[in-house]
Design an enzyme around this catalytic site. Sequence first.
Site, PDB file in Angstrom:
ATOM      1  CB  SER A  82     -32.537 -20.810  61.490  1.00  0.00           C
ATOM      2  OG  SER A  82     -32.289 -22.179  61.527  1.00  0.00           O
ATOM      3  CG  HIS A 124     -26.696 -20.715  61.783  1.00  0.00           C
ATOM      4  ND1 HIS A 124     -26.828 -20.149  60.533  1.00  0.00           N
ATOM      5  CD2 HIS A 124     -27.731 -21.585  61.898  1.00  0.00           C
ATOM      6  CE1 HIS A 124     -27.909 -20.636  59.936  1.00  0.00           C
ATOM      7  NE2 HIS A 124     -28.468 -21.506  60.750  1.00  0.00           N
ATOM      8  CD  GLU A 126     -24.367 -17.835  58.938  1.00  0.00           C
ATOM      9  OE1 GLU A 126     -25.347 -18.072  59.661  1.00  0.00           O
ATOM     10  OE2 GLU A 126     -24.468 -17.263  57.838  1.00  0.00           O
ATOM     11  CG  ASN A 163     -30.610 -19.046  57.517  1.00  0.00           C
ATOM     12  OD1 ASN A 163     -30.276 -19.777  56.586  1.00  0.00           O
ATOM     13  ND2 ASN A 163     -30.785 -19.494  58.746  1.00  0.00           N
TER      14      ASN A 163
HETATM   15  C1  LIG Z   1     -39.799 -23.284  49.507  1.00  0.00           C
HETATM   16  C2  LIG Z   1     -40.197 -23.163  50.960  1.00  0.00           C
HETATM   17  C3  LIG Z   1     -39.789 -21.832  51.527  1.00  0.00           C
HETATM   18  C4  LIG Z   1     -39.988 -21.725  53.005  1.00  0.00           C
HETATM   19  C5  LIG Z   1     -39.613 -20.348  53.422  1.00  0.00           C
HETATM   20  C6  LIG Z   1     -38.741 -20.329  54.653  1.00  0.00           C
HETATM   21  C7  LIG Z   1     -37.339 -19.883  54.338  1.00  0.00           C
HETATM   22  C8  LIG Z   1     -36.395 -20.289  55.442  1.00  0.00           C
HETATM   23  C9  LIG Z   1     -35.045 -20.632  54.878  1.00  0.00           C
HETATM   24  C10 LIG Z   1     -34.012 -20.759  55.974  1.00  0.00           C
HETATM   25  C11 LIG Z   1     -33.737 -22.195  56.395  1.00  0.00           C
HETATM   26  C12 LIG Z   1     -32.573 -22.161  57.341  1.00  0.00           C
HETATM   27  C13 LIG Z   1     -32.084 -23.480  57.770  1.00  0.00           C
HETATM   28  C14 LIG Z   1     -30.748 -23.345  58.476  1.00  0.00           C
HETATM   29  O1  LIG Z   1     -30.715 -22.344  59.415  1.00  0.00           O
HETATM   30  C15 LIG Z   1     -29.577 -23.125  57.524  1.00  0.00           C
HETATM   31  C16 LIG Z   1     -29.284 -24.354  56.734  1.00  0.00           C
HETATM   32  O2  LIG Z   1     -28.882 -25.397  57.196  1.00  0.00           O
HETATM   33  S1  LIG Z   1     -29.697 -24.185  55.079  1.00  0.00           S
HETATM   34  C17 LIG Z   1     -29.339 -25.776  54.448  1.00  0.00           C
HETATM   35  C18 LIG Z   1     -27.897 -25.866  53.979  1.00  0.00           C
HETATM   36  N1  LIG Z   1     -27.708 -27.163  53.374  1.00  0.00           N
HETATM   37  C19 LIG Z   1     -27.886 -27.364  52.061  1.00  0.00           C
HETATM   38  O3  LIG Z   1     -28.108 -26.461  51.300  1.00  0.00           O
HETATM   39  C20 LIG Z   1     -27.815 -28.797  51.628  1.00  0.00           C
HETATM   40  C21 LIG Z   1     -27.735 -28.846  50.122  1.00  0.00           C
HETATM   41  N2  LIG Z   1     -27.715 -30.247  49.745  1.00  0.00           N
HETATM   42  C22 LIG Z   1     -26.551 -30.937  49.687  1.00  0.00           C
HETATM   43  O4  LIG Z   1     -25.477 -30.478  49.997  1.00  0.00           O
HETATM   44  C23 LIG Z   1     -26.681 -32.364  49.232  1.00  0.00           C
HETATM   45  O5  LIG Z   1     -27.931 -32.524  48.565  1.00  0.00           O
HETATM   46  C24 LIG Z   1     -26.629 -33.370  50.407  1.00  0.00           C
HETATM   47  C25 LIG Z   1     -27.675 -33.056  51.427  1.00  0.00           C
HETATM   48  C26 LIG Z   1     -25.245 -33.334  51.024  1.00  0.00           C
HETATM   49  C27 LIG Z   1     -26.891 -34.745  49.846  1.00  0.00           C
HETATM   50  O6  LIG Z   1     -26.022 -34.874  48.724  1.00  0.00           O
HETATM   51  P1  LIG Z   1     -26.460 -35.775  47.502  1.00  0.00           P
HETATM   52  O7  LIG Z   1     -25.400 -35.725  46.476  1.00  0.00           O
HETATM   53  O8  LIG Z   1     -27.842 -35.387  47.128  1.00  0.00           O
HETATM   54  O9  LIG Z   1     -26.538 -37.214  48.104  1.00  0.00           O
HETATM   55  P2  LIG Z   1     -25.387 -38.136  48.649  1.00  0.00           P
HETATM   56  O10 LIG Z   1     -26.116 -39.079  49.517  1.00  0.00           O
HETATM   57  O11 LIG Z   1     -24.544 -38.646  47.529  1.00  0.00           O
HETATM   58  O12 LIG Z   1     -24.443 -37.250  49.595  1.00  0.00           O
HETATM   59  C28 LIG Z   1     -23.390 -36.487  49.035  1.00  0.00           C
HETATM   60  C29 LIG Z   1     -22.211 -36.619  49.935  1.00  0.00           C
HETATM   61  O13 LIG Z   1     -22.543 -36.118  51.237  1.00  0.00           O
HETATM   62  C30 LIG Z   1     -22.423 -37.166  52.189  1.00  0.00           C
HETATM   63  N3  LIG Z   1     -23.529 -37.012  53.135  1.00  0.00           N
HETATM   64  C31 LIG Z   1     -24.769 -36.595  52.833  1.00  0.00           C
HETATM   65  N4  LIG Z   1     -25.506 -36.573  53.943  1.00  0.00           N
HETATM   66  C32 LIG Z   1     -24.703 -37.013  54.941  1.00  0.00           C
HETATM   67  C33 LIG Z   1     -24.882 -37.228  56.338  1.00  0.00           C
HETATM   68  N5  LIG Z   1     -26.044 -36.973  56.933  1.00  0.00           N
HETATM   69  N6  LIG Z   1     -23.842 -37.685  57.072  1.00  0.00           N
HETATM   70  C34 LIG Z   1     -22.659 -37.940  56.475  1.00  0.00           C
HETATM   71  N7  LIG Z   1     -22.402 -37.758  55.171  1.00  0.00           N
HETATM   72  C35 LIG Z   1     -23.439 -37.312  54.428  1.00  0.00           C
HETATM   73  C36 LIG Z   1     -22.516 -38.446  51.422  1.00  0.00           C
HETATM   74  O14 LIG Z   1     -21.865 -39.480  52.097  1.00  0.00           O
HETATM   75  C37 LIG Z   1     -21.802 -38.064  50.142  1.00  0.00           C
HETATM   76  O15 LIG Z   1     -20.425 -38.069  50.409  1.00  0.00           O
HETATM   77  P3  LIG Z   1     -19.381 -38.277  49.184  1.00  0.00           P
HETATM   78  O16 LIG Z   1     -19.607 -39.694  48.774  1.00  0.00           O
HETATM   79  O17 LIG Z   1     -19.774 -37.292  48.117  1.00  0.00           O
HETATM   80  O18 LIG Z   1     -18.056 -38.031  49.786  1.00  0.00           O
HETATM   81  N1  LIG Z   2     -33.220 -27.901  60.317  1.00  0.00           N
HETATM   82  C1  LIG Z   2     -32.216 -27.211  59.809  1.00  0.00           C
HETATM   83  O1  LIG Z   2     -31.838 -27.369  58.636  1.00  0.00           O
HETATM   84  C2  LIG Z   2     -31.490 -26.214  60.688  1.00  0.00           C
HETATM   85  C3  LIG Z   2     -30.244 -25.732  60.283  1.00  0.00           C
HETATM   86  C4  LIG Z   2     -29.557 -24.832  61.111  1.00  0.00           C
HETATM   87  C5  LIG Z   2     -30.111 -24.431  62.322  1.00  0.00           C
HETATM   88  N2  LIG Z   2     -31.332 -24.935  62.686  1.00  0.00           N
HETATM   89  C6  LIG Z   2     -31.853 -24.532  64.003  1.00  0.00           C
HETATM   90  O2  LIG Z   2     -31.546 -25.585  64.936  1.00  0.00           O
HETATM   91  C7  LIG Z   2     -32.581 -25.691  65.913  1.00  0.00           C
HETATM   92  C8  LIG Z   2     -33.142 -27.107  65.881  1.00  0.00           C
HETATM   93  O3  LIG Z   2     -33.659 -27.357  64.616  1.00  0.00           O
HETATM   94  P1  LIG Z   2     -33.911 -28.863  64.135  1.00  0.00           P
HETATM   95  O4  LIG Z   2     -34.225 -28.825  62.689  1.00  0.00           O
HETATM   96  O5  LIG Z   2     -32.821 -29.740  64.635  1.00  0.00           O
HETATM   97  O6  LIG Z   2     -35.272 -29.205  64.966  1.00  0.00           O
HETATM   98  P2  LIG Z   2     -35.885 -30.639  65.307  1.00  0.00           P
HETATM   99  O7  LIG Z   2     -37.347 -30.416  65.444  1.00  0.00           O
HETATM  100  O8  LIG Z   2     -35.369 -31.671  64.369  1.00  0.00           O
HETATM  101  O9  LIG Z   2     -35.248 -30.974  66.749  1.00  0.00           O
HETATM  102  C9  LIG Z   2     -35.551 -30.203  67.862  1.00  0.00           C
HETATM  103  C10 LIG Z   2     -35.331 -31.115  69.070  1.00  0.00           C
HETATM  104  O10 LIG Z   2     -35.366 -30.323  70.246  1.00  0.00           O
HETATM  105  C11 LIG Z   2     -36.046 -31.076  71.249  1.00  0.00           C
HETATM  106  N3  LIG Z   2     -36.483 -30.142  72.287  1.00  0.00           N
HETATM  107  C12 LIG Z   2     -37.485 -29.230  72.222  1.00  0.00           C
HETATM  108  N4  LIG Z   2     -37.559 -28.552  73.384  1.00  0.00           N
HETATM  109  C13 LIG Z   2     -36.556 -29.023  74.177  1.00  0.00           C
HETATM  110  C14 LIG Z   2     -36.094 -28.731  75.489  1.00  0.00           C
HETATM  111  N5  LIG Z   2     -36.707 -27.805  76.225  1.00  0.00           N
HETATM  112  N6  LIG Z   2     -35.042 -29.407  75.982  1.00  0.00           N
HETATM  113  C15 LIG Z   2     -34.427 -30.360  75.241  1.00  0.00           C
HETATM  114  N7  LIG Z   2     -34.810 -30.698  73.986  1.00  0.00           N
HETATM  115  C16 LIG Z   2     -35.861 -30.033  73.473  1.00  0.00           C
HETATM  116  C17 LIG Z   2     -37.159 -31.771  70.495  1.00  0.00           C
HETATM  117  O11 LIG Z   2     -37.632 -32.879  71.245  1.00  0.00           O
HETATM  118  C18 LIG Z   2     -36.428 -32.177  69.216  1.00  0.00           C
HETATM  119  O12 LIG Z   2     -35.834 -33.455  69.365  1.00  0.00           O
HETATM  120  C19 LIG Z   2     -33.595 -24.603  65.581  1.00  0.00           C
HETATM  121  O13 LIG Z   2     -33.270 -23.466  66.340  1.00  0.00           O
HETATM  122  C20 LIG Z   2     -33.343 -24.350  64.084  1.00  0.00           C
HETATM  123  O14 LIG Z   2     -33.688 -23.030  63.701  1.00  0.00           O
HETATM  124  C21 LIG Z   2     -32.042 -25.806  61.918  1.00  0.00           C
END
Ligand SMILES: CCCCCCCCCCCCC[C@H](O)CC(=O)SCCNC(=O)CCNC(=O)[C@H](O)C(C)(C)COP(=O)(O)OP(=O)(O)OC[C@H]1O[C@@H](n2cnc3c(N)ncnc32)[C@H](O)[C@@H]1OP(=O)(O)O
Ligand SMILES: NC(=O)c1ccc[n+]([C@@H]2O[C@H](COP(=O)([O-])OP(=O)(O)OC[C@H]3O[C@@H](n4cnc5c(N)ncnc54)[C@H](O)[C@@H]3O)[C@@H](O)[C@H]2O)c1
Length: 334
Positions: A162, A183, A195, A233
Amino acid sequence: MLSAVRRVATANPASLMRPLASMASSAFSTSTYAYAPINVKNITVFGSGLMGAGIVQVAAQNNFNVTMVDLNPDALKKGQDIITSSLKRVAKKKFPEDANQQKQFIDKTMAQIKTSTDSEESSKDADLIIEAIVENLKTKQQLFSMLDKVAPEHTLFCSNTSSLPIAEIAKATERTDRFGGLHFFNPVPQMKLVEVIRTESTSQDSFDALVDVCNRMKKTPVSCKDTPGFIVNRLLVPYMMESLRIVERGEASPQDVDIAMKLGAGFPMGPFELADFVGLDTMKFIVDGWRKEGKIDANLVAPVKLLDELVAQGNLGRKSGQGFYPYNGVGGKK
Ligand SMILES: CCCCCCCCCCCCC[C@H](O)CC(=O)SCCNC(=O)CCNC(=O)[C@H](O)C(C)(C)COP(=O)(O)OP(=O)(O)OC[C@H]1O[C@@H](n2cnc3c(N)ncnc32)[C@H](O)[C@@H]1OP(=O)(O)O
Ligand SMILES: NC(=O)c1ccc[n+]([C@@H]2O[C@H](COP(=O)([O-])OP(=O)(O)OC[C@H]3O[C@@H](n4cnc5c(N)ncnc54)[C@H](O)[C@@H]3O)[C@@H](O)[C@H]2O)c1
């Protein structure tokens, strides 16, 4: 250059990548492959957690041969449970009235997936290795340094990190020209975006091969330089950290901030729901890492006690059953 960008901006996303890729190549070394460009068929994913399991599922659904690797059988079982639970949702949408077709779809997809705890054996036939393990630079470097010695010369290496610099991870290997970032976004089966990150050493052929994999996975790839947080991010971290500070300052509750951002900004999830969804441990890894790296404004990633305390207590969000909100065993909100 500007007219060229305008021209490609009207193109469909798939073709957008190629002109961007060629333009991007002017900003990167265009070292050619030491090895013939490859058509990726076999993908090995390290990490069977939230993201690794999702990447494995989407690869298998799109007819790649996939091996999912983790440290132990329990972790692999968790990954398989994540996949089967998601596949049931996908199958119901694909074949709403036909339970038999749903079962065939799930069984066929699961048959494309091998699982293993043997890193070396799992890498020997890989065309592409995607790492989705813990967000820790040293751990990722150790893994890739080992894999570099056992994977075939042509194998492309990618991290799903991430927030960590791809170049920093890649420097643990001798194949920086065949190393990039893919990503994916959580939940991988639902989120279309990937990405594609290239370092200054990633070759054009490697970059093109990664874009091709994204297209074959029916994702929409965007290209980004190897900068902190890439695109999403870089924008998400400041927003989510300020959400935390609003609560820390006693100005609003997590619930009201979440409602406000969903109804006021049209987000599918508010920041606290999203943090619980992503995992508070991953969140903390990201913020602590950026503070240490010092490449962005320190105020944006200054520590917040609320997050540190939750992680210290093991309250990691959905994955542990409790974060900013309580969850039932299967990760749904109580
Ligand atoms: C405040 C604390 C601060 C901490 C500070 C740190 C900051 C760090 C920030 C960076 C984090 C980075 C993480 C990463 O690198 C980047 C990311 O991944 S960011 C996350 C991006 N994702 C989102 O933003 C998700 C947003 N949410 C949604 O899109 C929806 O809520 C959901 C998750 C899809 C769920 O949808 P809902 O409507 O709530 O619920 P449903 O159950 O109806 O689902 C809708 C639709 O999607 C299908 N679906 C949902 N999940 C799955 C699944 N796992 N597998 C298959 N299908 C799934 C579901 O079937 C529904 O389908 P539809 O019927 O609509 O066709
Ligand atoms: N969680 C998110 O929404 C998200 C979204 C995008 C990218 N990412 C990135 O993806 C990566 C994984 O995140 P996550 O949320 O899936 O974490 P997670 O904690 O759910 O899963 C990590 C997994 O890696 C395994 N693991 C750790 N060390 C290992 C090794 N040496 N060999 C094999 N397996 C090992 C752990 O057992 C665990 O099952 C991180 O780099 C995170 O920044 C996370």
